[in-house]
Design a protein around this motif. Structure first.
Motif, PDB file in Angstrom:
ATOM      1  N   PHE A 182       6.625  -3.606  15.524  1.00  0.00           N
ATOM      2  CA  PHE A 182       5.912  -3.377  14.023  1.00  0.00           C
ATOM      3  C   PHE A 182       4.627  -3.888  13.806  1.00  0.00           C
ATOM      4  O   PHE A 182       4.274  -4.908  14.393  1.00  0.00           O
ATOM      5  CB  PHE A 182       7.165  -3.956  12.859  1.00  0.00           C
ATOM      6  CG  PHE A 182       8.077  -3.409  12.584  1.00  0.00           C
ATOM      7  CD1 PHE A 182       8.116  -2.118  11.658  1.00  0.00           C
ATOM      8  CD2 PHE A 182       9.288  -3.666  13.343  1.00  0.00           C
ATOM      9  CE1 PHE A 182       9.337  -1.674  11.416  1.00  0.00           C
ATOM     10  CE2 PHE A 182      10.508  -2.826  12.936  1.00  0.00           C
ATOM     11  CZ  PHE A 182      10.596  -1.930  12.043  1.00  0.00           C
ATOM     12  N   ILE A 183       3.683  -3.291  13.083  1.00  0.00           N
ATOM     13  CA  ILE A 183       2.475  -3.982  12.745  1.00  0.00           C
ATOM     14  C   ILE A 183       2.428  -3.888  11.272  1.00  0.00           C
ATOM     15  O   ILE A 183       2.905  -3.066  10.499  1.00  0.00           O
ATOM     16  CB  ILE A 183       1.354  -3.141  13.384  1.00  0.00           C
ATOM     17  CG1 ILE A 183       1.244  -1.764  12.968  1.00  0.00           C
ATOM     18  CG2 ILE A 183       1.352  -3.229  14.973  1.00  0.00           C
ATOM     19  CD1 ILE A 183      -0.042  -1.088  13.430  1.00  0.00           C
ATOM     20  N   GLU A 184       1.537  -4.883  10.703  1.00  0.00           N
ATOM     21  CA  GLU A 184       1.271  -4.820   9.340  1.00  0.00           C
ATOM     22  C   GLU A 184      -0.118  -4.492   8.901  1.00  0.00           C
ATOM     23  O   GLU A 184      -1.101  -4.949   9.735  1.00  0.00           O
ATOM     24  CB  GLU A 184       1.492  -6.428   8.615  1.00  0.00           C
ATOM     25  CG  GLU A 184       2.753  -7.024   8.889  1.00  0.00           C
ATOM     26  CD  GLU A 184       3.597  -6.461   7.800  1.00  0.00           C
ATOM     27  OE1 GLU A 184       3.114  -5.959   6.738  1.00  0.00           O
ATOM     28  OE2 GLU A 184       4.703  -6.726   7.765  1.00  0.00           O
ATOM     29  N   ARG A 185      -0.256  -3.464   7.932  1.00  0.00           N
ATOM     30  CA  ARG A 185      -1.474  -3.078   7.619  1.00  0.00           C
ATOM     31  C   ARG A 185      -1.604  -3.098   6.099  1.00  0.00           C
ATOM     32  O   ARG A 185      -0.752  -2.371   5.366  1.00  0.00           O
ATOM     33  CB  ARG A 185      -1.673  -1.542   8.241  1.00  0.00           C
ATOM     34  CG  ARG A 185      -1.922  -1.580   9.811  1.00  0.00           C
ATOM     35  CD  ARG A 185      -2.104  -0.213  10.306  1.00  0.00           C
ATOM     36  NE  ARG A 185      -3.061   0.514   9.508  1.00  0.00           N
ATOM     37  CZ  ARG A 185      -3.899   1.630   9.898  1.00  0.00           C
ATOM     38  NH1 ARG A 185      -4.132   1.681  11.100  1.00  0.00           N
ATOM     39  NH2 ARG A 185      -4.853   2.250   9.269  1.00  0.00           N
ATOM     40  N   GLU A 186      -2.745  -3.537   5.565  1.00  0.00           N
ATOM     41  CA  GLU A 186      -2.862  -3.570   4.270  1.00  0.00           C
ATOM     42  C   GLU A 186      -1.501  -3.697   3.376  1.00  0.00           C
ATOM     43  O   GLU A 186      -1.237  -3.196   2.444  1.00  0.00           O
ATOM     44  CB  GLU A 186      -3.471  -2.591   3.807  1.00  0.00           C
ATOM     45  CG  GLU A 186      -4.920  -2.189   4.638  1.00  0.00           C
ATOM     46  CD  GLU A 186      -5.438  -0.739   4.437  1.00  0.00           C
ATOM     47  OE1 GLU A 186      -5.325  -0.334   3.327  1.00  0.00           O
ATOM     48  OE2 GLU A 186      -6.137  -0.376   5.240  1.00  0.00           O
TER      49      GLU A 186
ATOM     50  N   MET B 244       1.013  -1.150  -0.051  1.00  0.00           N
ATOM     51  CA  MET B 244       0.035   0.026   0.038  1.00  0.00           C
ATOM     52  C   MET B 244       0.912   1.317   0.036  1.00  0.00           C
ATOM     53  O   MET B 244       1.651   1.568   0.868  1.00  0.00           O
ATOM     54  CB  MET B 244      -0.838  -0.002   1.321  1.00  0.00           C
ATOM     55  CG  MET B 244      -1.868   1.087   1.333  1.00  0.00           C
ATOM     56  SD  MET B 244      -2.989   1.327   2.720  1.00  0.00           S
ATOM     57  CE  MET B 244      -1.629   1.658   3.916  1.00  0.00           C
ATOM     58  N   ALA B 245       0.654   2.182  -1.009  1.00  0.00           N
ATOM     59  CA  ALA B 245       1.465   3.436  -0.992  1.00  0.00           C
ATOM     60  C   ALA B 245       0.986   4.618  -0.114  1.00  0.00           C
ATOM     61  O   ALA B 245      -0.407   4.270   0.460  1.00  0.00           O
ATOM     62  CB  ALA B 245       1.353   3.808  -2.374  1.00  0.00           C
ATOM     63  N   PRO B 246       1.553   5.285   0.161  1.00  0.00           N
ATOM     64  CA  PRO B 246       0.988   6.594   0.894  1.00  0.00           C
ATOM     65  C   PRO B 246       0.062   6.942   0.201  1.00  0.00           C
ATOM     66  O   PRO B 246      -0.164   7.065  -0.995  1.00  0.00           O
ATOM     67  CB  PRO B 246       2.122   7.329   1.233  1.00  0.00           C
ATOM     68  CG  PRO B 246       3.494   6.754   0.766  1.00  0.00           C
ATOM     69  CD  PRO B 246       3.093   5.526  -0.319  1.00  0.00           C
ATOM     70  N   HIS B 247      -1.097   7.868   1.004  1.00  0.00           N
ATOM     71  CA  HIS B 247      -2.118   8.166   0.614  1.00  0.00           C
ATOM     72  C   HIS B 247      -2.125   8.990  -0.551  1.00  0.00           C
ATOM     73  O   HIS B 247      -1.218   9.989  -0.569  1.00  0.00           O
ATOM     74  CB  HIS B 247      -2.936   8.938   1.615  1.00  0.00           C
ATOM     75  CG  HIS B 247      -3.594   8.177   3.045  1.00  0.00           C
ATOM     76  ND1 HIS B 247      -4.465   7.252   2.494  1.00  0.00           N
ATOM     77  CD2 HIS B 247      -3.521   8.248   3.956  1.00  0.00           C
ATOM     78  CE1 HIS B 247      -4.839   6.658   3.723  1.00  0.00           C
ATOM     79  NE2 HIS B 247      -4.493   7.351   4.714  1.00  0.00           N
TER      80      HIS B 247
ATOM     81  N   ILE C  59       1.517   7.430  17.170  1.00  0.00           N
ATOM     82  CA  ILE C  59       1.988   7.792  15.933  1.00  0.00           C
ATOM     83  C   ILE C  59       2.611   6.361  15.488  1.00  0.00           C
ATOM     84  O   ILE C  59       3.574   5.789  16.031  1.00  0.00           O
ATOM     85  CB  ILE C  59       3.118   8.739  15.712  1.00  0.00           C
ATOM     86  CG1 ILE C  59       2.268  10.340  16.091  1.00  0.00           C
ATOM     87  CG2 ILE C  59       3.551   9.139  14.336  1.00  0.00           C
ATOM     88  CD1 ILE C  59       3.094  11.237  16.276  1.00  0.00           C
ATOM     89  N   ILE C  60       2.157   5.915  14.126  1.00  0.00           N
ATOM     90  CA  ILE C  60       2.828   4.807  13.568  1.00  0.00           C
ATOM     91  C   ILE C  60       3.365   5.298  12.088  1.00  0.00           C
ATOM     92  O   ILE C  60       2.825   6.174  11.346  1.00  0.00           O
ATOM     93  CB  ILE C  60       1.941   3.532  13.265  1.00  0.00           C
ATOM     94  CG1 ILE C  60       0.749   3.729  12.334  1.00  0.00           C
ATOM     95  CG2 ILE C  60       1.704   3.003  14.541  1.00  0.00           C
ATOM     96  CD1 ILE C  60      -0.266   2.605  12.230  1.00  0.00           C
TER      97      ILE C  60
END
Length: 572
Positions: A431-435, A1-4, A409-410
């Motif tokens: 770390f966490i994984e998101r999308e 997933m790219a930055p917004h 903040i992540i």
């Protein structure tokens, strides 16, 4: 997933800058060879009246790399400890270690022997490079290690190795600092002198480093346990070296004041990596001195200064500050602690300088966020930089919180570290994984406004619970800085029989206010300027606040002392 793609801050993104970077695929060593080829006779570093050209920097780094490989037998990927105050030898050592395809392990020069031993054992180091006044610390720490964990080689330099034979009579450097730099210290048995290693002119093996090789292992304390090493590759560091230079208008004609300690990730980026990439000049200071800093800025027409906000506060504490000539500064930035709004406004009003605050961590190669100089906000971390995606999430559910609400903040981006050295559990927890994207949990509480600018509230662990009300110390500190008598402030929790915890402020007064301002004056003022649950019930004056080598106020030291006093009182 790219930055917004449509993130709010993109509406305010400087038109001069790309949204993402094309970063060289080469390792950091190539930055020095390129700049030495482009600017062979240009000053790379100025120090105590001496100049080190790019050609000299390259030649010394090559010779030292040869010593590391041929004498110390350093292998690719091996960790080498670097233990010095700011000086040209620090930079030479960094690039020599990288040229040997080894890993730079910067250590805070304020460490004592008991603390230094951790870096020997944890980094599995065999080789250390240090300055002479610290050699005994290294030796004592090494002697305390088990035989199989000890250093095998120690290279020692004197600051005078990079200085003119005698001090110039008109030097702005205080005589006490000059004497400290030229002081003689005996070498421990078996140590190698800096001049001896360079004069041998050993030739290193052909360079075959890669962008994904481990390059830097800076240590961070975090909130618990012993310091942990943050693994950074050439690639993650190169991204921020390129990006920070573009963001701050850095070029070959820039002159930077290098006073933030080079062992710190901020000093490493802005004093070692970015200047060499762009071929600019750094004026090095071995330690902070406000009068010397002001003199050097004027003498060398310093254009760029990345600093700690406490340095600016200290400048204002000088009786000579109205005469300081800071007119050459084009870019003034900093982080590590929030810049008080009142101080930033004073800087703007009295010197015409805007302070562009940034935010980053050891784990993010220094900045992940920055204020664009064209549109900086006060007391603000800025916006996510090139290729960076940051969110504010609930610390428990890890779900996004609404705009304006406080959460953790992540951050995800190419400058984020690879993990903690020899700590897979801590790495997994960080770390966490998101999308499909990996985010680092910063442990900092903050919020984001509707324009996409981030603001810090506090560390996740630093909160005062006063009668059920949550008080964020940094917010109280920022308000206290508005008082005309306050030079520095640190807010901590004090135990209270009724409220559970109450707010205590430890303050350093401005020179003109000492002896005339009383704690009740501050409390009365704060009561008028802050919510009832928030204002300090206790005010204590101090001659100074404890600070780290990077200039951050060590609030935990004051909190621990306060807790000890409370425990002693309860025991009586």
């Amino acid at each position: 997933m790219a930055p917004h793609a449509t993130a709010p801050h993109h509406a305010f993104w400087p038109a001069r800058l790309p949204r993402t970077l094309t970063v060289p695929e080469t390792p950091l060593w190539h930055n020095l060879t390129t700049s030495a080829a482009r600017y062979p006779h240009k000053a790379a570093y100025l120090f105590a009246g001496a100049s080190l050209s790019y050609t000299e920097l390259l030649q010394q780094a090559e010779a030292l790399a040869g010593w590391l490989q041929q004498v110390a037998r350093v292998e690719p990927g091996e960790r080498v400890l670097l233990f010095m105050q700011n000086c040209p030898q620090y930079v030479v050592s960094c690039y020599a270690i990288l040229r040997a395809r080894a890993v730079v392990v910067p250590v805070n020069p304020m460490n004592k022997a008991d603390e230094f031993g951790h870096y020997i054992s944890d980094a599995d180091a065999r080789v250390a490079l240090c300055t002479a006044e610290l050699a005994q610390v290294v030796h004592s720490a090494n002697e305390a290690q088990p035989a199989h964990q000890r250093l095998q080689h120690l290279l020692v330099t004197r600051y005078a190795d990079a200085m003119p034979p005698t001090d110039a009579p008109d030097s702005p450097m205080p005589s006490a600092m000059q004497a400290w730099l030229r002081a003689e210290h005996p070498l421990p048995a078996g140590a190698t002198a800096w001049a001896q290693a360079l004069q041998a002119e050993h030739t290193p093996a052909p360079y075959e480093g890669q962008s994904d090789d481990l390059a830097l292992l800076p240590y961070t304390s975090g909130t618990t346990g012993l310091p942990k090493g943050c693994m950074h590759s050439h690639r993650s560091l190169m991204h921020n070296a390129v990006g920070s230079g573009l963001w701050g208008h850095v070029g070959a004609d820039s002159v930077t004041l290098g006073v933030v300690p080079l062992f710190h990730i901020t000093g490493m980026l802005y004093g070692v990596l970015t200047p060499v990439l762009y071929g600019s000049t750094v004026v090095l200071m071995p330690r902070w001195d406000r009068e010397l800093a002001a003199a050097l800025i004027a003498q060398h027409q310093v254009s760029h200064w990345t600093c700690i906000p406490t340095m600016i506060m200290d400048l204002f504490g000088s009786p000579n500050y109205p005469q300081f000539n800071l007119s050459s500064l084009r870019f003034l930035s900093g982080g590590g602690a929030a810049m008080p709004e009142a101080v930033a406004q004073r800087l703007k009003d009295e010197f015409g300088i805007s302070f562009a605050e940034g935010y980053g961590l050891t784990e993010t190669s220094a900045p992940s966020h920055a204020n664009p100089p064209e549109r900086a906000k006060l007391q603000c971390l800025g916006m996510p930089m090139f290729g960076t995606d940051s969110r504010v999430v609930d610390p428990v559910t890890l779900q996004d919180v609404p705009t304006g609400e406080v959460g953790e903040i992540i951050t995800s981006g190419p400058m984020v570290f690879q993990g903690y050295w020899k700590h897979p559990e801590a790495t997994a927890a960080a770390f966490i994984e998101r999308e499909g994207r990996r985010y680092f949990r910063t442990g900092d509480l903050g919020r984001v406004d509707d324009e996409g600018y981030f603001f810090i509230t506090d560390r996740l662990k630093r909160m005062i619970n006063a009668s059920g009300f949550k008080v964020w110390p940094s917010e109280v500190e920022m308000l206290l800085y508005r008082h005309p008598a306050v030079l520095e402030a640190c807010v901590i929790a004090s135990r209270d029989a009724y409220r559970g915890e109450t707010v205590k402020a430890v303050l350093v007064l401005r020179p003109e206010a000492r002896g005339t301002t009383q704690p009740d004056d501050i409390i009365g003022w704060a009561k008028d300027h802050m919510a009832a649950y928030k204002y300090p019930r206790i005010v204590e004056f101090a001659d100074g606040l404890p600070k780290s080598g990077a200039g951050k106020v060590l609030w935990r030291v004051l909190q621990a002392e306060e807790d000890r006093k409370a425990q002693a009182a309860e025991a009586t």
